[in-house]
Design an enzyme around this catalytic site. Structure first.
Site, PDB file in Angstrom:
ATOM      1  N   TYR A 256       5.155 -18.772  -8.238  1.00  0.00           N
ATOM      2  CA  TYR A 256       5.644 -17.920  -9.384  1.00  0.00           C
ATOM      3  C   TYR A 256       6.614 -17.208  -9.611  1.00  0.00           C
ATOM      4  CZ  TYR A 256       4.737 -12.682  -9.439  1.00  0.00           C
ATOM      5  OH  TYR A 256       4.133 -11.635  -9.757  1.00  0.00           O
TER       6      TYR A 256
ATOM      7  N   ILE B  97       2.606  -3.377  -5.733  1.00  0.00           N
ATOM      8  CA  ILE B  97       2.588  -3.020  -6.464  1.00  0.00           C
ATOM      9  C   ILE B  97       0.921  -2.562  -5.498  1.00  0.00           C
ATOM     10  CG2 ILE B  97       1.385  -1.690  -8.969  1.00  0.00           C
ATOM     11  CD1 ILE B  97       2.776  -3.709 -10.067  1.00  0.00           C
TER      12      ILE B  97
HETATM   13  C1  AKB Z   1       2.884 -10.955  -5.766  1.00  0.00           C
HETATM   14  O1  AKB Z   1       2.722 -11.455  -4.177  1.00  0.00           O
HETATM   15  O2  AKB Z   1       2.933 -12.065  -5.653  1.00  0.00           O
HETATM   16  C2  AKB Z   1       3.175  -9.953  -6.581  1.00  0.00           C
HETATM   17  C3  AKB Z   1       4.410  -9.716  -6.863  1.00  0.00           C
HETATM   18  C4  AKB Z   1       5.708  -9.307  -5.739  1.00  0.00           C
HETATM   19  O3  AKB Z   1       4.864  -9.919  -7.948  1.00  0.00           O
HETATM   20  N1  AKB Z   1       2.752  -9.066  -6.506  1.00  0.00           N
END
Ligand code: AKB
Length: 358
Positions: free
Chosen positions: A173, A213
């Site tokens: 990610y 968030i």
């Molecule tokens: C996650 O935990 O992957 C997201 C972020 C911190 O971008 N909430």
């Protein structure tokens, strides 16, 4: 940073010179999409088209905020073509993504959606800009997951990292979001650079690296910062919570209203005031135990036990303790409305009591 000047026919007033043109929102049924659609429709519905895209059908409460909605995969070129043929897009708010924990479970799917899906949306924006003869604004929620600090000692030594430090993400990610930041910079400055009829700037790319968030209205899924909101919602429902990180785990957080407002403010900022495409924002950076103690102030029966999941703990330990958001404060006047105390007293607790009737 060189602004996005464009070569428009001075006698031909483009639709969005009057601040019109369609607003495309991907990931509209997601956690940020839920809050953003409400904010965008409050501001633009009945003035501009708001077009929603998600893998799932929009729920009725969200459908009320949009002019049109599409269900499908954002990496599908046919979907992008259907949307481009039916709407005059002048802004793209691209929220669709697999978050960090889910992305580690299905990394190739995350790569396809997070990067190829984003590339598809950037192409849609670039094609629309070419048709319109002026840049299309592209708002992109990046993440603190693009940072990577190798050890806890390095994390503590790094403290509040700025946008140009520690960019060695350890999750698919984080790698994906970092890649899209670079794709956005390319589409904004160098797209079709060998063509003779290119626009000087096709995509006005603007991104924010969001921290964890916390929303009173929704609970996130698939993130590694989810322990913060999960702990809070569990306490409000009178449920015990098993926290998957250590008590001392520390990363930055902000409230969902502040997150949505920051993206809206960045979108409205004059291009010439921006010195970069991607910005940090931050509001408060509590440890997991500090969140638990704050939750207990309002829900004394809150029951949190800590059973760290080593793999998820390692991800959180690789993220910075906090982020330096001075560039956002300087360039476009960013300032959080909620600090740690007021986040709970003024927003989270009143809203969650209403949500759960407690
Ligand atoms: C996650 O935990 O992957 C997201 C972020 C911190 O971008 N909430």
């Amino acid at each position: 940073m060189q602004g996005c000047s464009t070569m428009t026919d001075s006698n031909h007033v483009r639709a969005d010179d009057r601040g019109t043109g369609g607003i495309l929102v991907t990931g509209a049924d997601g956690e940020m999409g839920h809050a953003l659609l409400a904010a965008l429709s409050h501001r633009f519905l009945n003035k501009r088209e708001i077009i929603a895209v998600d893998l799932r059908e929009l729920t009725d409460d969200r459908d009320a905020h949009v002019s049109a909605s599409y269900t499908g995969d954002i990496s599908d070129p046919a979907l992008a073509e259907r949307i481009a043929l039916a709407h005059d897009i002048s802004e793209v708010w691209h929220l669709a993504a697999l978050l960090s924990t889910r992305g580690e479970r299905v990394p190739e799917l995350a790569l396809r959606v997070n990067v190829m899906g984003s590339a598809q949306m950037l192409k849609l924006a670039a094609d629309s800009a070419t048709r319109r003869g002026r840049p299309v604004k592209f708002l992109f929620p990046s993440t603190i997951a693009i940072y990577g600090v190798p050890t806890l000692e390095a994390k503590r030594a790094a403290g509040r990292v700025n946008e140009d430090q520690c960019m060695e993400p350890i999750t698919m990610y984080g790698v994906n979001k970092r890649a899209v930041e670079e794709l956005g910079r390319y589409y904004g400055k160098h797209y079709r650079q060998l063509s003779t009829d290119r626009l000087e700037c096709t995509v006005d790319f603007r991104a924010i690296r969001f921290p964890g968030i916390i929303s009173a209205e929704t609970i996130p899924t698939g993130g590694t910062s989810d322990y913060g909101p999960e702990m809070f919602h569990a306490a409000a429902q009178g449920k015990a919570y098993t926290c998957f990180v250590r008590p001392d785990a520390r990363i930055p957080f902000m409230t969902m209203p502040d997150a949505v407002r920051s993206l809206m403010e960045l979108a409205q900022a004059p291009r010439e005031s921006l010195t970069r495409e991607t910005y940090n924002v931050s509001a408060f950076a509590p440890s997991a135990e500090e969140i638990a103690a704050k939750v207990r102030e309002f829900f004394p029966k809150s029951n949190v036990r800590y059973v760290p999941t080593p793999e998820r703990q390692r991800i959180v330990d690789s993220w910075p303790e906090d982020c330096d958001d001075s560039a956002a404060r300087r360039d476009w006047g960013w300032k959080p409305e909620h600090d740690f105390d007021s986040a709970f007293s003024q927003y989270l607790v009143p809203s969650i009591r209403a949500r759960y009737g407690v």
